[in-house]
Scaffold this motif. Structure first.
Motif, PDB file in Angstrom:
ATOM      1  N   GLY A  42       0.809  -1.216   0.000  1.00  0.00           N
ATOM      2  CA  GLY A  42       0.000   0.000   0.000  1.00  0.00           C
ATOM      3  C   GLY A  42       0.838   1.261   0.000  1.00  0.00           C
ATOM      4  O   GLY A  42       0.579   2.206  -0.748  1.00  0.00           O
ATOM      5  N   ARG A  43       1.862   1.287   0.842  1.00  0.00           N
ATOM      6  CA  ARG A  43       2.753   2.452   0.892  1.00  0.00           C
ATOM      7  C   ARG A  43       3.527   2.591  -0.424  1.00  0.00           C
ATOM      8  O   ARG A  43       3.725   3.687  -0.912  1.00  0.00           O
ATOM      9  N   LYS A  44       3.941   1.451  -0.970  1.00  0.00           N
ATOM     10  CA  LYS A  44       4.687   1.486  -2.231  1.00  0.00           C
ATOM     11  C   LYS A  44       3.804   2.057  -3.342  1.00  0.00           C
ATOM     12  O   LYS A  44       4.244   2.891  -4.134  1.00  0.00           O
ATOM     13  N   PHE A  45       2.537   1.623  -3.382  1.00  0.00           N
ATOM     14  CA  PHE A  45       1.635   2.145  -4.397  1.00  0.00           C
ATOM     15  C   PHE A  45       1.388   3.638  -4.205  1.00  0.00           C
ATOM     16  O   PHE A  45       1.365   4.408  -5.169  1.00  0.00           O
ATOM     17  N   ALA A  46       1.232   4.067  -2.955  1.00  0.00           N
ATOM     18  CA  ALA A  46       1.016   5.492  -2.677  1.00  0.00           C
ATOM     19  C   ALA A  46       2.201   6.322  -3.159  1.00  0.00           C
ATOM     20  O   ALA A  46       2.015   7.396  -3.760  1.00  0.00           O
ATOM     21  N   LEU A  47       3.404   5.845  -2.926  1.00  0.00           N
ATOM     22  CA  LEU A  47       4.592   6.551  -3.410  1.00  0.00           C
ATOM     23  C   LEU A  47       4.613   6.593  -4.935  1.00  0.00           C
ATOM     24  O   LEU A  47       4.876   7.634  -5.538  1.00  0.00           O
ATOM     25  N   TYR A  52       3.924   9.329 -10.032  1.00  0.00           N
ATOM     26  CA  TYR A  52       3.249   9.360 -11.335  1.00  0.00           C
ATOM     27  C   TYR A  52       2.640  10.743 -11.586  1.00  0.00           C
ATOM     28  O   TYR A  52       2.794  11.308 -12.664  1.00  0.00           O
ATOM     29  N   MET A  53       1.958  11.283 -10.575  1.00  0.00           N
ATOM     30  CA  MET A  53       1.339  12.600 -10.739  1.00  0.00           C
ATOM     31  C   MET A  53       2.376  13.692 -10.947  1.00  0.00           C
ATOM     32  O   MET A  53       2.089  14.711 -11.580  1.00  0.00           O
ATOM     33  N   LEU A  54       3.592  13.459 -10.468  1.00  0.00           N
ATOM     34  CA  LEU A  54       4.669  14.432 -10.638  1.00  0.00           C
ATOM     35  C   LEU A  54       5.512  14.153 -11.886  1.00  0.00           C
ATOM     36  O   LEU A  54       6.481  14.855 -12.150  1.00  0.00           O
ATOM     37  N   GLY A  55       5.144  13.135 -12.641  1.00  0.00           N
ATOM     38  CA  GLY A  55       5.878  12.797 -13.855  1.00  0.00           C
ATOM     39  C   GLY A  55       7.211  12.118 -13.603  1.00  0.00           C
ATOM     40  O   GLY A  55       8.108  12.178 -14.444  1.00  0.00           O
ATOM     41  N   ALA A  56       7.343  11.462 -12.450  1.00  0.00           N
ATOM     42  CA  ALA A  56       8.632  10.867 -12.079  1.00  0.00           C
ATOM     43  C   ALA A  56       8.537   9.392 -11.714  1.00  0.00           C
ATOM     44  O   ALA A  56       9.474   8.843 -11.140  1.00  0.00           O
ATOM     45  N   ALA A  57       7.433   8.742 -12.025  1.00  0.00           N
ATOM     46  CA  ALA A  57       7.251   7.338 -11.631  1.00  0.00           C
ATOM     47  C   ALA A  57       8.053   6.405 -12.535  1.00  0.00           C
ATOM     48  O   ALA A  57       8.151   6.626 -13.741  1.00  0.00           O
ATOM     49  N   PRO A  58       8.605   5.351 -11.930  1.00  0.00           N
ATOM     50  CA  PRO A  58       9.280   4.348 -12.758  1.00  0.00           C
ATOM     51  C   PRO A  58       8.254   3.578 -13.596  1.00  0.00           C
ATOM     52  O   PRO A  58       7.063   3.538 -13.263  1.00  0.00           O
ATOM     53  N   ASP A  59       8.717   2.986 -14.683  1.00  0.00           N
ATOM     54  CA  ASP A  59       7.844   2.161 -15.525  1.00  0.00           C
ATOM     55  C   ASP A  59       7.245   1.035 -14.695  1.00  0.00           C
ATOM     56  O   ASP A  59       7.850   0.552 -13.739  1.00  0.00           O
ATOM     57  N   LEU A  60       6.052   0.621 -15.092  1.00  0.00           N
ATOM     58  CA  LEU A  60       5.320  -0.382 -14.314  1.00  0.00           C
ATOM     59  C   LEU A  60       6.084  -1.689 -14.157  1.00  0.00           C
ATOM     60  O   LEU A  60       6.062  -2.297 -13.083  1.00  0.00           O
ATOM     61  N   THR A  72      -3.396  -2.619 -11.261  1.00  0.00           N
ATOM     62  CA  THR A  72      -3.938  -1.565 -10.402  1.00  0.00           C
ATOM     63  C   THR A  72      -3.341  -0.215 -10.792  1.00  0.00           C
ATOM     64  O   THR A  72      -4.053   0.795 -10.856  1.00  0.00           O
ATOM     65  N   ALA A  73      -2.059  -0.193 -11.061  1.00  0.00           N
ATOM     66  CA  ALA A  73      -1.409   1.046 -11.484  1.00  0.00           C
ATOM     67  C   ALA A  73      -1.957   1.516 -12.833  1.00  0.00           C
ATOM     68  O   ALA A  73      -2.177   2.720 -13.031  1.00  0.00           O
ATOM     69  N   ARG A  74      -2.199   0.592 -13.748  1.00  0.00           N
ATOM     70  CA  ARG A  74      -2.798   0.969 -15.039  1.00  0.00           C
ATOM     71  C   ARG A  74      -4.189   1.570 -14.840  1.00  0.00           C
ATOM     72  O   ARG A  74      -4.544   2.554 -15.492  1.00  0.00           O
ATOM     73  N   ASP A  75      -4.958   0.975 -13.931  1.00  0.00           N
ATOM     74  CA  ASP A  75      -6.281   1.526 -13.619  1.00  0.00           C
ATOM     75  C   ASP A  75      -6.153   2.952 -13.089  1.00  0.00           C
ATOM     76  O   ASP A  75      -6.935   3.839 -13.455  1.00  0.00           O
ATOM     77  N   PHE A  76      -5.180   3.170 -12.220  1.00  0.00           N
ATOM     78  CA  PHE A  76      -4.943   4.513 -11.689  1.00  0.00           C
ATOM     79  C   PHE A  76      -4.575   5.479 -12.817  1.00  0.00           C
ATOM     80  O   PHE A  76      -5.084   6.605 -12.866  1.00  0.00           O
ATOM     81  N   MET A  77      -3.708   5.047 -13.707  1.00  0.00           N
ATOM     82  CA  MET A  77      -3.306   5.891 -14.834  1.00  0.00           C
ATOM     83  C   MET A  77      -4.516   6.240 -15.701  1.00  0.00           C
ATOM     84  O   MET A  77      -4.671   7.404 -16.117  1.00  0.00           O
ATOM     85  N   ASP A  78      -5.376   5.260 -15.954  1.00  0.00           N
ATOM     86  CA  ASP A  78      -6.592   5.499 -16.740  1.00  0.00           C
ATOM     87  C   ASP A  78      -7.507   6.486 -16.031  1.00  0.00           C
ATOM     88  O   ASP A  78      -8.065   7.404 -16.655  1.00  0.00           O
ATOM     89  N   MET A  79      -7.665   6.316 -14.723  1.00  0.00           N
ATOM     90  CA  MET A  79      -8.495   7.218 -13.945  1.00  0.00           C
ATOM     91  C   MET A  79      -7.958   8.649 -14.003  1.00  0.00           C
ATOM     92  O   MET A  79      -8.718   9.608 -14.195  1.00  0.00           O
ATOM     93  N   MET A  80      -6.661   8.803 -13.872  1.00  0.00           N
ATOM     94  CA  MET A  80      -6.053  10.130 -13.941  1.00  0.00           C
ATOM     95  C   MET A  80      -6.249  10.747 -15.321  1.00  0.00           C
ATOM     96  O   MET A  80      -6.543  11.940 -15.442  1.00  0.00           O
ATOM     97  N   ALA A  81      -6.120   9.948 -16.377  1.00  0.00           N
ATOM     98  CA  ALA A  81      -6.318  10.458 -17.729  1.00  0.00           C
ATOM     99  C   ALA A  81      -7.756  10.955 -17.921  1.00  0.00           C
ATOM    100  O   ALA A  81      -7.975  11.990 -18.543  1.00  0.00           O
TER     101      ALA A  81
END
Length: 87
Positions: A42-47, A52-60, A72-81
């Protein structure tokens, strides 16, 4: 770990409009170190989400070894888009 906690921990404020470019860079560097050492999913995903929102996330495929976590990360990316009018 909530959003305000992350802002205070990595950028020294809970007001993102006051973060200087130098503080942003230093905070992102600290986040990357913590992300690499974090074991709690959970903490890792939050980080990852904040990076990701700051444009600095590593590739999935680098960030998450588990396919379910990558999905789950792809779902988050879709939601943000969608919230930004991109989907």
């Amino acid at each position: 770990m909530d959003f305000d906690d992350q802002l205070r921990r990595y950028f020294g404020t809970d007001d993102p409009t006051t973060v200087t470019p130098a503080a942003l860079e230093a905070g992102i560097d600290r986040m990357k170190v913590d992300f690499g050492m974090e074991k709690d999913k959970g903490r890792k995903f939050a980080l990852w989400a904040l990076m990701y929102m700051l444009g600095a996330a590593p590739d999935l495929d680098v960030a998450f070894s588990d396919e379910a976590d990558r999905n789950t990360a792809r779902d988050f990316m879709d939601m943000m888009a969608k919230t930004q009018g991109g989907g």
